[in-house]
Scaffold this motif. Structure first.
Motif, PDB file in Angstrom:
ATOM      1  N   TYR A   7     -14.799  -9.355 -42.444  1.00  0.00           N
ATOM      2  CA  TYR A   7     -13.388  -9.160 -42.066  1.00  0.00           C
ATOM      3  C   TYR A   7     -12.863  -7.747 -42.314  1.00  0.00           C
ATOM      4  CZ  TYR A   7     -13.336 -14.223 -41.776  1.00  0.00           C
ATOM      5  OH  TYR A   7     -13.611 -15.515 -41.429  1.00  0.00           O
ATOM      6  N   GLY A   8     -13.609  -6.916 -43.016  1.00  0.00           N
ATOM      7  CA  GLY A   8     -13.156  -5.565 -43.315  1.00  0.00           C
ATOM      8  C   GLY A   8     -12.405  -5.499 -44.644  1.00  0.00           C
ATOM      9  N   GLU A   9     -12.117  -4.285 -45.082  1.00  0.00           N
ATOM     10  CA  GLU A   9     -11.429  -4.056 -46.364  1.00  0.00           C
ATOM     11  C   GLU A   9     -10.043  -4.697 -46.411  1.00  0.00           C
ATOM     12  OE1 GLU A   9     -12.075  -2.126 -49.280  1.00  0.00           O
ATOM     13  OE2 GLU A   9     -14.151  -1.853 -48.659  1.00  0.00           O
ATOM     14  N   PHE A  10      -9.453  -4.937 -45.260  1.00  0.00           N
ATOM     15  CA  PHE A  10      -8.096  -5.487 -45.209  1.00  0.00           C
ATOM     16  C   PHE A  10      -8.017  -6.871 -45.846  1.00  0.00           C
ATOM     17  CE2 PHE A  10      -4.482  -7.549 -43.053  1.00  0.00           C
ATOM     18  CZ  PHE A  10      -3.497  -6.671 -43.451  1.00  0.00           C
ATOM     19  N   VAL A  11      -9.145  -7.571 -45.923  1.00  0.00           N
ATOM     20  CA  VAL A  11      -9.142  -8.917 -46.493  1.00  0.00           C
ATOM     21  C   VAL A  11      -8.892  -8.884 -48.005  1.00  0.00           C
ATOM     22  CG1 VAL A  11     -11.601  -9.200 -47.030  1.00  0.00           C
ATOM     23  CG2 VAL A  11     -10.290 -11.168 -46.279  1.00  0.00           C
ATOM     24  N   LEU A  12      -9.073  -7.731 -48.628  1.00  0.00           N
ATOM     25  CA  LEU A  12      -8.842  -7.606 -50.072  1.00  0.00           C
ATOM     26  C   LEU A  12      -7.379  -7.293 -50.345  1.00  0.00           C
ATOM     27  CD1 LEU A  12     -11.932  -5.408 -50.991  1.00  0.00           C
ATOM     28  CD2 LEU A  12     -11.726  -7.887 -51.183  1.00  0.00           C
ATOM     29  N   LEU A  13      -6.758  -8.056 -51.241  1.00  0.00           N
ATOM     30  CA  LEU A  13      -5.370  -7.751 -51.617  1.00  0.00           C
ATOM     31  C   LEU A  13      -5.304  -6.436 -52.393  1.00  0.00           C
ATOM     32  CD1 LEU A  13      -3.847 -11.192 -52.639  1.00  0.00           C
ATOM     33  CD2 LEU A  13      -3.057  -9.676 -50.846  1.00  0.00           C
ATOM     34  N   LYS A  14      -6.335  -6.140 -53.174  1.00  0.00           N
ATOM     35  CA  LYS A  14      -6.405  -4.879 -53.917  1.00  0.00           C
ATOM     36  C   LYS A  14      -7.617  -4.124 -53.391  1.00  0.00           C
ATOM     37  CE  LYS A  14      -6.811  -3.025 -58.551  1.00  0.00           C
ATOM     38  NZ  LYS A  14      -7.140  -3.344 -59.933  1.00  0.00           N
ATOM     39  N   PRO A  15      -7.416  -3.169 -52.493  1.00  0.00           N
ATOM     40  CA  PRO A  15      -8.547  -2.454 -51.883  1.00  0.00           C
ATOM     41  C   PRO A  15      -9.390  -1.722 -52.928  1.00  0.00           C
ATOM     42  CG  PRO A  15      -6.485  -1.868 -50.831  1.00  0.00           C
ATOM     43  CD  PRO A  15      -6.146  -2.687 -52.012  1.00  0.00           C
ATOM     44  N   ARG A  16     -10.656  -1.595 -52.627  1.00  0.00           N
ATOM     45  CA  ARG A  16     -11.574  -0.873 -53.516  1.00  0.00           C
ATOM     46  C   ARG A  16     -11.312   0.622 -53.410  1.00  0.00           C
ATOM     47  NH1 ARG A  16     -16.779  -4.203 -51.312  1.00  0.00           N
ATOM     48  NH2 ARG A  16     -16.302  -6.156 -52.365  1.00  0.00           N
ATOM     49  N   LEU A  17     -11.661   1.339 -54.473  1.00  0.00           N
ATOM     50  CA  LEU A  17     -11.517   2.793 -54.473  1.00  0.00           C
ATOM     51  C   LEU A  17     -12.785   3.387 -53.865  1.00  0.00           C
ATOM     52  CD1 LEU A  17      -9.876   5.262 -55.255  1.00  0.00           C
ATOM     53  CD2 LEU A  17     -10.926   5.184 -57.490  1.00  0.00           C
ATOM     54  N   THR A  18     -12.696   3.765 -52.600  1.00  0.00           N
ATOM     55  CA  THR A  18     -13.817   4.386 -51.889  1.00  0.00           C
ATOM     56  C   THR A  18     -13.303   5.649 -51.210  1.00  0.00           C
ATOM     57  OG1 THR A  18     -13.394   3.133 -49.854  1.00  0.00           O
ATOM     58  CG2 THR A  18     -14.908   2.141 -51.442  1.00  0.00           C
ATOM     59  N   SER A  19     -14.220   6.349 -50.552  1.00  0.00           N
ATOM     60  CA  SER A  19     -13.812   7.605 -49.908  1.00  0.00           C
ATOM     61  C   SER A  19     -12.768   7.372 -48.807  1.00  0.00           C
ATOM     62  CB  SER A  19     -15.028   8.321 -49.326  1.00  0.00           C
ATOM     63  OG  SER A  19     -15.647   7.510 -48.347  1.00  0.00           O
ATOM     64  N   HIS A  20     -12.841   6.239 -48.091  1.00  0.00           N
ATOM     65  CA  HIS A  20     -11.858   6.026 -47.023  1.00  0.00           C
ATOM     66  C   HIS A  20     -10.595   5.313 -47.505  1.00  0.00           C
ATOM     67  CE1 HIS A  20     -14.997   2.995 -46.844  1.00  0.00           C
ATOM     68  NE2 HIS A  20     -14.228   2.173 -46.206  1.00  0.00           N
ATOM     69  N   THR A  21     -10.517   4.932 -48.786  1.00  0.00           N
ATOM     70  CA  THR A  21      -9.264   4.390 -49.325  1.00  0.00           C
ATOM     71  C   THR A  21      -8.664   5.330 -50.369  1.00  0.00           C
ATOM     72  OG1 THR A  21     -10.438   3.116 -51.026  1.00  0.00           O
ATOM     73  CG2 THR A  21      -9.931   1.989 -48.941  1.00  0.00           C
ATOM     74  N   LEU A  22      -9.264   6.509 -50.507  1.00  0.00           N
ATOM     75  CA  LEU A  22      -8.797   7.467 -51.505  1.00  0.00           C
ATOM     76  C   LEU A  22      -7.341   7.865 -51.278  1.00  0.00           C
ATOM     77  CD1 LEU A  22      -9.965   8.866 -53.962  1.00  0.00           C
ATOM     78  CD2 LEU A  22     -10.581  10.779 -52.512  1.00  0.00           C
ATOM     79  N   LEU A  23      -6.978   8.119 -50.034  1.00  0.00           N
ATOM     80  CA  LEU A  23      -5.604   8.492 -49.714  1.00  0.00           C
ATOM     81  C   LEU A  23      -4.637   7.362 -50.078  1.00  0.00           C
ATOM     82  CD1 LEU A  23      -3.750  10.632 -48.465  1.00  0.00           C
ATOM     83  CD2 LEU A  23      -4.094   9.523 -46.279  1.00  0.00           C
ATOM     84  N   LEU A  24      -5.053   6.137 -49.824  1.00  0.00           N
ATOM     85  CA  LEU A  24      -4.228   4.975 -50.150  1.00  0.00           C
ATOM     86  C   LEU A  24      -3.932   4.912 -51.650  1.00  0.00           C
ATOM     87  CD1 LEU A  24      -3.041   2.184 -49.219  1.00  0.00           C
ATOM     88  CD2 LEU A  24      -5.273   1.244 -49.764  1.00  0.00           C
ATOM     89  N   TRP A  25      -4.909   5.246 -52.464  1.00  0.00           N
ATOM     90  CA  TRP A  25      -4.745   5.195 -53.914  1.00  0.00           C
ATOM     91  C   TRP A  25      -4.032   6.415 -54.469  1.00  0.00           C
ATOM     92  CZ3 TRP A  25      -5.179   1.064 -56.828  1.00  0.00           C
ATOM     93  CH2 TRP A  25      -5.926   0.002 -56.368  1.00  0.00           C
ATOM     94  N   LEU A  26      -4.242   7.590 -53.860  1.00  0.00           N
ATOM     95  CA  LEU A  26      -3.687   8.820 -54.432  1.00  0.00           C
ATOM     96  C   LEU A  26      -2.306   9.176 -53.902  1.00  0.00           C
ATOM     97  CD1 LEU A  26      -6.844  11.099 -54.576  1.00  0.00           C
ATOM     98  CD2 LEU A  26      -5.790   9.778 -56.409  1.00  0.00           C
ATOM     99  N   LEU A  27      -1.938   8.677 -52.735  1.00  0.00           N
ATOM    100  CA  LEU A  27      -0.656   9.030 -52.155  1.00  0.00           C
ATOM    101  C   LEU A  27       0.543   8.607 -53.030  1.00  0.00           C
ATOM    102  CD1 LEU A  27       0.480  10.490 -49.745  1.00  0.00           C
ATOM    103  CD2 LEU A  27       0.620   8.320 -48.543  1.00  0.00           C
ATOM    104  N   PRO A  28       0.603   7.398 -53.568  1.00  0.00           N
ATOM    105  CA  PRO A  28       1.765   7.045 -54.399  1.00  0.00           C
ATOM    106  C   PRO A  28       1.955   7.936 -55.626  1.00  0.00           C
ATOM    107  CG  PRO A  28       0.635   5.062 -53.692  1.00  0.00           C
ATOM    108  CD  PRO A  28      -0.231   6.223 -53.283  1.00  0.00           C
ATOM    109  N   PRO A  29       0.895   8.237 -56.415  1.00  0.00           N
ATOM    110  CA  PRO A  29       1.139   9.143 -57.549  1.00  0.00           C
ATOM    111  C   PRO A  29       1.577  10.538 -57.102  1.00  0.00           C
ATOM    112  CG  PRO A  29      -1.000   8.072 -57.792  1.00  0.00           C
ATOM    113  CD  PRO A  29      -0.461   7.688 -56.459  1.00  0.00           C
ATOM    114  N   PHE A  30       0.968  11.063 -56.016  1.00  0.00           N
ATOM    115  CA  PHE A  30       1.372  12.376 -55.527  1.00  0.00           C
ATOM    116  C   PHE A  30       2.813  12.363 -55.035  1.00  0.00           C
ATOM    117  CE2 PHE A  30      -3.241  13.692 -54.558  1.00  0.00           C
ATOM    118  CZ  PHE A  30      -3.342  14.320 -55.787  1.00  0.00           C
ATOM    119  N   ALA A  31       3.209  11.299 -54.368  1.00  0.00           N
ATOM    120  CA  ALA A  31       4.589  11.189 -53.886  1.00  0.00           C
ATOM    121  C   ALA A  31       5.557  11.128 -55.071  1.00  0.00           C
ATOM    122  CB  ALA A  31       4.747   9.964 -52.997  1.00  0.00           C
TER     123      ALA A  31
END
Length: 161
Positions: free
Chosen positions: A86-110
């Motif tokens: 189903y893809g990463e979207f099936v996870l409520l808490k996405p894994r920290l990978t190279s293509h989810t890095l922006l998802l994890w880092l954007l809130p602290p940077f903002a």
């Protein structure tokens, strides 16, 4: 109805959507299945776990999780299987990978950027207020000359004893 009874009823009414026919006979495996179900997103509801959702797709996913557990898969294998399907979207808490890095880092940077912007705005506002206060008490050259003339023309005050 008391407030405690209301919250108890609310908690019981929002019980998990797992049907009795889905529950595994082994309590340890059922516990694993429930834990995994809480980490998986219902693709229909999107902000609910499959453990909480009553959607038919969520039921299918719950059954699939139990099927994989019954087949002997580890929790990581079950999650990997579902992500592959189903893809990463099936996870409520996405894994920290190279293509989810922006998802994890954007809130602290903002958050840091917003704090920095507020700090800079406050500094500018404080500095401009101080400059404005200083200009209120500063006399022009013409006013200073007039003040000097008035001081020179006025006799010193007499002391009253």
């Amino acid at each position: 109805m008391s407030l405690a009874a209301f919250f108890l009823a609310l908690a019981l009414s929002s019980a998990h959507a797992v049907q009795p026919d889905e529950i595994m006979a082994d309590p340890a495996k059922e516990s694993r299945a429930r834990d995994l179900s809480r980490e998986l997103r219902c693709m229909v509801c999107q902000n609910q776990s499959i453990d909480d959702s009553e959607a038919p797709l969520a039921r299918d996913l719950r059954l699939l999780v139990r099927e994989r557990i019954a087949a002997g898969d580890s929790d990581a294998q079950v999650m990997d299987f579902l992500v592959a399907r189903y893809g990463e979207f099936v996870l409520l808490k996405p894994r920290l990978t190279s293509h989810t890095l922006l998802l994890w880092l954007l809130p602290p940077f903002a958050l840091v950027g917003g704090g920095l912007a507020l700090w800079m705005h406050n500094r500018r506002r404080t500095k401009s207020a101080a400059d404005q206060d200083e200009s209120l008490f500063k006399l022009s050259a013409e006013e200073e000359a007039r003040l000097e003339r008035l001081i020179a023309a006025e006799p010193p005050p007499e002391k009253v004893v």
